[in-house]
Every structure is written in structure tokens, then in C-alpha cells.
Design a protein around this motif. Sequence first.
Motif, PDB file in Angstrom:
ATOM      1  N   GLU A  84       0.911  -1.249   0.081  1.00 13.91           N
ATOM      2  CA  GLU A  84      -0.088  -0.071   0.085  1.00 13.91           C
ATOM      3  C   GLU A  84       1.051   1.327   0.054  1.00 13.91           C
ATOM      4  N   HIS A  85       0.695   2.067  -0.965  1.00 10.70           N
ATOM      5  CA  HIS A  85       1.099   3.500  -0.966  1.00 10.70           C
ATOM      6  C   HIS A  85       0.417   4.401  -0.683  1.00 10.70           C
ATOM      7  N   PHE A  86       0.989   5.521  -0.221  1.00 11.97           N
ATOM      8  CA  PHE A  86       0.106   6.637   0.349  1.00 11.97           C
ATOM      9  C   PHE A  86       0.291   8.055  -0.430  1.00 11.97           C
ATOM     10  N   LEU A  87      -0.692   8.320  -1.197  1.00  8.82           N
ATOM     11  CA  LEU A  87      -0.602   9.967  -1.682  1.00  8.82           C
ATOM     12  C   LEU A  87      -1.158  10.981  -0.913  1.00  8.82           C
ATOM     13  N   VAL A  88      -0.030  11.619  -0.712  1.00  7.20           N
ATOM     14  CA  VAL A  88       0.068  12.944   0.352  1.00  7.20           C
ATOM     15  C   VAL A  88      -0.519  14.190  -0.639  1.00  7.20           C
ATOM     16  N   THR A  89      -1.729  14.887  -0.027  1.00  7.22           N
ATOM     17  CA  THR A  89      -2.150  15.795  -0.730  1.00  7.22           C
ATOM     18  C   THR A  89      -1.999  17.138   0.185  1.00  7.22           C
TER      19      THR A  89
ATOM     20  N   GLY B 218      -4.452  12.444   2.710  1.00  7.82           N
ATOM     21  CA  GLY B 218      -4.144  11.859   1.527  1.00  7.82           C
ATOM     22  C   GLY B 218      -5.152  10.566   1.301  1.00  7.82           C
ATOM     23  N   CYS B 219      -4.770   9.697   0.781  1.00 10.13           N
ATOM     24  CA  CYS B 219      -5.389   8.383   0.426  1.00 10.13           C
ATOM     25  C   CYS B 219      -4.344   7.346   0.232  1.00 10.13           C
ATOM     26  N   LYS B 220      -4.882   6.035   0.694  1.00  3.26           N
ATOM     27  CA  LYS B 220      -4.213   4.779   0.675  1.00  3.26           C
ATOM     28  C   LYS B 220      -4.424   4.226  -0.802  1.00  3.26           C
ATOM     29  N   VAL B 221      -3.349   3.641  -1.429  1.00  4.85           N
ATOM     30  CA  VAL B 221      -3.759   3.036  -2.826  1.00  4.85           C
ATOM     31  C   VAL B 221      -3.066   1.655  -2.647  1.00  4.85           C
ATOM     32  N   HIS B 222      -3.431   0.657  -2.963  1.00  2.00           N
ATOM     33  CA  HIS B 222      -3.097  -0.536  -3.180  1.00  2.00           C
ATOM     34  C   HIS B 222      -2.271  -0.771  -4.688  1.00  2.00           C
ATOM     35  N   LYS B 223      -1.029  -0.942  -4.795  1.00  3.31           N
ATOM     36  CA  LYS B 223      -0.335  -1.035  -6.286  1.00  3.31           C
ATOM     37  C   LYS B 223       0.170  -2.268  -6.326  1.00  3.31           C
ATOM     38  N   LYS B 224       0.039  -2.850  -7.576  1.00  5.92           N
ATOM     39  CA  LYS B 224       0.576  -4.274  -7.924  1.00  5.92           C
ATOM     40  C   LYS B 224       1.974  -4.226  -8.377  1.00  5.92           C
TER      41      LYS B 224
END
Length: 115
Positions: free
Chosen positions: A3-8, A109-115
Motif C-alpha cells: 500500500e502506497h500513500f498519496l499525500v495531498t 491523502g489516500c491509501k492506494v494498493h499498487k501491484k
Amino acid sequence: MNEHFLVTAVCLDFGTFPDGGAATDSDFVDDLPAKIKNGEFELKVGAESLLPENISCEIFNNESTDGGKRHIFKLDHPKWIKPQMEIKPRLTMTKAGAALEAVKFTLVGCKVHKK
């Protein structure tokens, strides 16, 4: 997990706790005092700076006009934080804080699951 985190945005909050009890989110309602507003903030993720180095805390001295979060600095370009990256905040104030004062910084921000 991958999981990556996109900070806004980044928030900086201040609170005073006269009873010395544990702080909760609702306790951080005070305005930023001059010793913080006139200080500097730095935020590194790994070896990279998320914000410009030694930026003035004046960037957090704002009021919400839409009923949203106070003391928020919205990033012009959102930044990714990869899993297991070390997050290192540094706040330099113009004078020392009191024993029953606390500062809290929050990454928005939001958490994003990346493959």
C-alpha cells in the motif's frame, strides 16, 4: 502489503492540556502560537524532502473558509510515500514549549494498493 500513500496536504495542530491527561483529536483546537508560527518545519520521507527544507510554519497559519480543517497546507503536487518509508518531521520553534503543550502533524491523502 503493497500500500502506497498519496499525500495531498499536511496539517500542523497545537493544543494545551491543563489537566495533563492524554490528548485526543478534539483537544487540538488552539490557534498556533507565535513560537510555532515564527518557526520552521521540515518533513522528509526517506532521504527526500516532502516540503521545501526549513519552510516557515506561517504556511500553516490559515483559517478554513469552507468549514474544513484549520492549519492545513495543501500540496501543489501530491507526493507518493512508498511502503515502509521512514517519515521524519522536524519542527523548530522560536522558544521552548511548555510541559503541557503538544504539537501534532497529520498527513492528509489516500491509501492506494499498487501491484
